[in-house]
Each structure stands twice: as C-alpha cells, then as structure tokens.
Design a protein around this motif. Structure first.
Motif, mmCIF file in Angstrom:
data_model
loop_
_atom_site.group_PDB
_atom_site.id
_atom_site.type_symbol
_atom_site.label_atom_id
_atom_site.label_comp_id
_atom_site.label_asym_id
_atom_site.label_seq_id
_atom_site.Cartn_x
_atom_site.Cartn_y
_atom_site.Cartn_z
ATOM 1 N N LEU A 90 -36.811 -24.937 -35.514
ATOM 2 C CA LEU A 90 -36.925 -24.197 -34.250
ATOM 3 C C LEU A 90 -38.072 -23.205 -34.261
ATOM 4 C CD1 LEU A 90 -33.201 -23.421 -33.508
ATOM 5 C CD2 LEU A 90 -34.590 -25.372 -32.838
ATOM 6 N N CYS A 91 -38.186 -22.420 -35.324
ATOM 7 C CA CYS A 91 -39.166 -21.329 -35.300
ATOM 8 C C CYS A 91 -40.182 -21.463 -36.431
ATOM 9 C CB CYS A 91 -38.455 -19.988 -35.404
ATOM 10 S SG CYS A 91 -37.702 -19.755 -37.022
ATOM 11 N N CYS A 150 -32.128 -18.039 -36.502
ATOM 12 C CA CYS A 150 -31.822 -19.039 -35.464
ATOM 13 C C CYS A 150 -30.328 -19.365 -35.461
ATOM 14 C CB CYS A 150 -32.649 -20.304 -35.678
ATOM 15 S SG CYS A 150 -34.385 -20.083 -35.259
ATOM 16 N N CYS A 167 -37.748 -24.256 -40.799
ATOM 17 C CA CYS A 167 -36.771 -24.257 -39.704
ATOM 18 C C CYS A 167 -37.356 -25.049 -38.533
ATOM 19 C CB CYS A 167 -36.470 -22.822 -39.283
ATOM 20 S SG CYS A 167 -35.455 -22.726 -37.803
ATOM 21 N N CYS A 171 -32.995 -21.587 -39.942
ATOM 22 C CA CYS A 171 -33.126 -20.319 -40.655
ATOM 23 C C CYS A 171 -31.988 -19.390 -40.212
ATOM 24 C CB CYS A 171 -34.492 -19.699 -40.390
ATOM 25 S SG CYS A 171 -34.621 -18.996 -38.751
HETATM 26 ZN ZN ZN Z 1 -35.533 -20.503 -37.222
#
Ligand code: ZN
Length: 215
Positions: free
Chosen positions: A22-23, A37, A20, A34
């Motif tokens: 972002l994370c 998110c 992912c 994911c």
């Molecule tokens: Zn994520």
C-alpha cells in the motif's frame, strides 16, 4: 561460504521481501501490510440475518483489501494468502463468542479448483481453525455447478443461480457450523447454504468472511 557472499545474500533477501503493497514502507516478513497500514484498516460491524445466523467479517471489500484479495486470487500467491488468513484470524477470534463445532470453507467447483490450484476459503480457514481449536472440513459440501459471477445478475437471478449450486455429500453430525469464504457479495449464496445445512438438522449456522462489500 566465502565472507564476501554474506552481504550479497542479504541483498537478495531484501529484494525478495517486497515492501508494503500500500505505502511501500518496509514491512516485517510475517506481515501482509506495514504496521501503520494495518492499524488504519476499519473493522466492519457484525450483523445477524436472524438469531440463528451470525455473520462476521474481518474487513470491508474496499481498497486496499479488495486489491489484495484480487491479487492473491489471480497471482496464485499462496504465501500472501496465508498472511491474509492470519490477519483475518486476529480480527475474527475476539469477536467469536459462541464457538462453532465445525468450520466448512465454501467449496469451489472442481474445475476452478484445478485452474487455481488451491481453494482460498480453505487456506483462510486454517489459522482460524487452529486459533479456535475447531476442526475444518471440506468433506461435507460440494459445489455441483460452476455458477456465473453473481455480480452480473439481477437479484432474482442470483437466487436461482446459487440455489442448486451446492449439495451435501454426507450427513453432517454437528449442531453448530460456521461457513467461511473470502468475500460475500450477495445474501443469495448465504441463504442457499443456510437452507442446505438446516435441512440437515443443523441448528445454528454462522458465517465468517474475510471481507464484506461496503453497501
Ligand atoms: Zn503500509
């Protein structure tokens, strides 16, 4: 294929499937982000410029969608763009009550299309057109000028910048048309396109975009 090759191959496959963005958690192959998110992204409200002009957005043009769109544009990542298109479609479809008869992706200037290799608005429109069972066409409007970035201009300059930027190529035989773009940063582009279509006798013009600015 030798048996030792199988885990090796799986290892390469896992490396190719990025986490992912972002994370950094694992994401499913078919998801852009994911699940956590995805669930955390807020949905912007719809608004009407007037009763004949409904504007719908899937996301705010803010972290993380802004970074994703920029990355997709400049990294020329068609696969990620297609995932974003599915994400946008899932958000927009339940909010579209009055289905358009035609979706027109906002055209790029041919020069920019050549350098980028694809029109992101057209790619975004494809799964939405499928989901709504609505045709998509780039055969009606063209961009005649490579406009300056709207964000660098004052409001009055913005209107002038886009007023003559688009032209109709052939008559549009529909009553209700939706335009689609990745991001809309000013009402000037919307207004110019709306006037252009209404001059063709189109009664209702809607606008769908992946993201809208926060303000
Ligand atoms: Zn994520």
């Amino acid at each position: 294929m030798p048996s030792w090759y199988t885990p090796f191959k799986r290892g390469w496959h896992a490396l190719l499937r990025s986490p992912c963005p972002l994370c950094h958690a694992n994401r499913a192959d078919e998801q852009l982000l994911c699940s956590d998110c995805l669930a955390a992204l807020p949905t912007p409200p719809a608004f009407e410029l007037d009763p004949d002009f409904m504007v719908l957005y899937a996301f705010y043009y803010d972290k993380p969608i802004r970074e994703l769109i920029l990355k997709l544009k400049f990294a020329h990542s068609l696969a990620d763009l297609q995932l974003l298109a599915q994400l946008m479609t899932a958000r927009l479809v339940p909010r579209i009550i009055d289905k358009p008869e035609l979706i027109i992706p906002v055209p790029l200037h041919p020069k920019r299309l050549r350098s980028r290799g694809f029109n992101q608005a057209l790619e975004l429109a494809k799964p939405l057109g499928n989901a709504l069972n609505c045709p998509i066409s780039t055969a009606f409007i063209k961009r005649t000028q490579s406009t300056k970035a709207q964000s660098s201009l004052r409001a009055t300059e913005r209107v002038e910048n886009v007023q003559h930027a688009f032209a109709v190529i052939q008559p549009i035989p529909y009553r209700h048309v939706a335009l689609l773009d990745d991001v809309i940063t000013t009402g000037a582009t919307l207004g110019a396109l709306k006037h252009l279509l209404q001059a063709q006798g189109i009664e209702r013009v809607d606008f769908y975009a992946c993201a809208r600015p926060l303000g």
